[in-house]
Write a protein that holds these residues in place. Structure first.
Motif, PDB file in Angstrom:
ATOM      1  N   ARG A 139       0.823  -1.207   0.000  1.00 39.29           N
ATOM      2  CA  ARG A 139       0.000   0.000   0.000  1.00 39.29           C
ATOM      3  C   ARG A 139       0.856   1.257   0.000  1.00 39.29           C
ATOM      4  NH1 ARG A 139      -5.288  -0.194   1.413  1.00 39.29           N
ATOM      5  NH2 ARG A 139      -5.196   1.898   0.529  1.00 39.29           N
ATOM      6  N   GLN A 316      -9.470   1.234  -4.951  1.00 39.57           N
ATOM      7  CA  GLN A 316      -9.865  -0.082  -4.447  1.00 39.57           C
ATOM      8  C   GLN A 316      -9.964  -1.095  -5.576  1.00 39.57           C
ATOM      9  OE1 GLN A 316     -10.212  -0.713  -0.940  1.00 39.57           O
ATOM     10  NE2 GLN A 316      -9.175   1.251  -1.154  1.00 39.57           N
ATOM     11  N   ARG A 325      -5.308  -5.785  -2.007  1.00 36.21           N
ATOM     12  CA  ARG A 325      -6.246  -5.231  -1.042  1.00 36.21           C
ATOM     13  C   ARG A 325      -6.505  -6.170   0.121  1.00 36.21           C
ATOM     14  NH1 ARG A 325     -11.622  -5.343   0.297  1.00 36.21           N
ATOM     15  NH2 ARG A 325     -12.631  -3.371   0.882  1.00 36.21           N
TER      16      ARG A 325
END
Length: 367
Positions: A139, A316, A325
């Protein structure tokens, strides 16, 4: 020549024996209370600076002036970093002062680092320094708000910092225990009512499905949903606290839209059609059947998407396609769908949902 080589070999053997003897005997102290020798400190600092400078080359730095970015970075710093580095304008925590090496006061040292170097340090940490790596390596988007915050430190005093990470509840009448808990743990990013205060990277959770909120927090706590921001927060929550927060934020009224994209009519309509009808040719199912909006009651385990920011929704979908994710068991349902969406389709869907009205669904039995 042979004699010189023989002498060097003997010297190397003697030094090796001395080194092994020192290692096995334990005579060399490793106590942090004595600190490093000056030469050791210089070597470690020099090697670290050179390594960070070398390995951070080529990192593209995005714009760090995005609305809410510094606030999100400050809240993340308060959750993850303040224990060692302390608050801006305040003394370092006493336990951190006993570490060797001592974590630096960032107000003083941050001016020496470029944003790409700060990103590299926050993401990967530093060996032999107690500086941990980011909780997940999947991330990178979460790290840049921290870099934006760190870059602002030289001009930030303690009052300005606290204004970003604390929520003033003096104007709130009759604060309930769960609301007080939400103020302490969630409001810096999500706002006290879940409608957000840290920009487009933070999802609106007001009016979100309770089951989805609960399963998301559990997935963060178990490390099954990747987020260096949310995993440390959820790790500290009990089951009862998770249930209380999910119920509280689900009951809040969603009052704002975070549309941050150009409302281009053609793209919006393409997203609307794809959401409502899917794409039979590419075997893409419709989105509204699970995520709304509409008057049909949908599963409480799936998120409502209407009103979330375009940036967040698009990101997303990208994370799903990269398998970065994670989430609850239901997250696997999104992988084959995200694989079939190209960049234009992701953009169109995100634009549509960011501007769509969240139509109230009928109450389920037992609600």
């Amino acid at each position: 020549m042979k004699r010189r080589l023989k002498e060097l070999a003997i010297l190397g053997a003697v030094l090796g024996v001395i080194g092994i003897t020192a290692l096995v005997s334990g005579v060399v102290p490793v106590n942090a209370s004595s600190g490093h020798w000056d030469v050791t400190r210089w070597v470690l600092d020099y090697a670290s600076d050179r390594s960070v400078g070398f390995h951070s080359r080529g990192i593209d730095v995005p714009a760090l002036v995005e609305p809410g970015m510094i606030t999100l970075g400050a809240a993340t710093y308060e959750s993850n970093c303040v224990f060692c580095h302390g608050q801006p304008g305040e003394r370092q925590p006493p336990v951190a002062r006993g570490m060797t090496p001592t974590p630096p006061l960032l107000n003083d040292s941050i001016v020496e680092k470029e944003p790409r170097e700060l990103f590299y340090i926050v993401k990967h940490g530093i060996k032999f320094a107690g500086m941990p790596a980011w909780p997940t390596q999947k991330r990178d988007d979460e790290i840049w708000p921290v870099v934006a915050f760190l870059s602002s430190l030289p001009t930030m005093d303690n009052a300005a910092y606290l204004d970003r990470v604390r929520w003033d509840d003096q104007d709130l009448p009759d604060v309930s225990p769960i609301q007080d808990f939400a103020i302490e743990h969630c409001a810096a990013c999500h706002g006290v009512d879940g409608n957000g205060r840290a920009g487009k990277r933070v999802p609106t959770i007001a009016g979100q499905n309770e089951g989805y909120l609960r399963e998301s927090l559990l997935a963060y706590r178990m490390g099954e949903r990747n987020s260096g921001i949310m995993m440390p927060v959820a790790h500290r929550l009990t089951d009862d606290e998770i249930d209380g927060l999910a119920s509280y934020f689900a009951s809040q009224q969603r009052t704002s839209s975070k549309s941050d994209g150009d409302a281009e009519e053609t793209t919006f309509r393409a997203g609307e059609r794809l959401a409502a009808q899917g794409d039979r040719k590419d075997k893409i199912p419709s989105c509204v059947d699970c995520h709304g909006p509409g008057e049909t009651r949908h599963s409480d385990d799936y998120p409502r998407l209407a009103g979330l920011s375009r940036w967040y929704l698009e990101r997303q979908l990208e994370l799903f396609s990269l398998r970065h994710r994670g989430g609850s068991e239901n997250a696997n349902l999104m992988h084959p769908i995200a694989d079939k969406l190209d960049a234009d389709q992701r953009h169109a869907l995100a634009l549509y949902y960011s501007t769509a009205d969240m139509i109230s669904e009928p109450e389920a039995e037992g609600d």
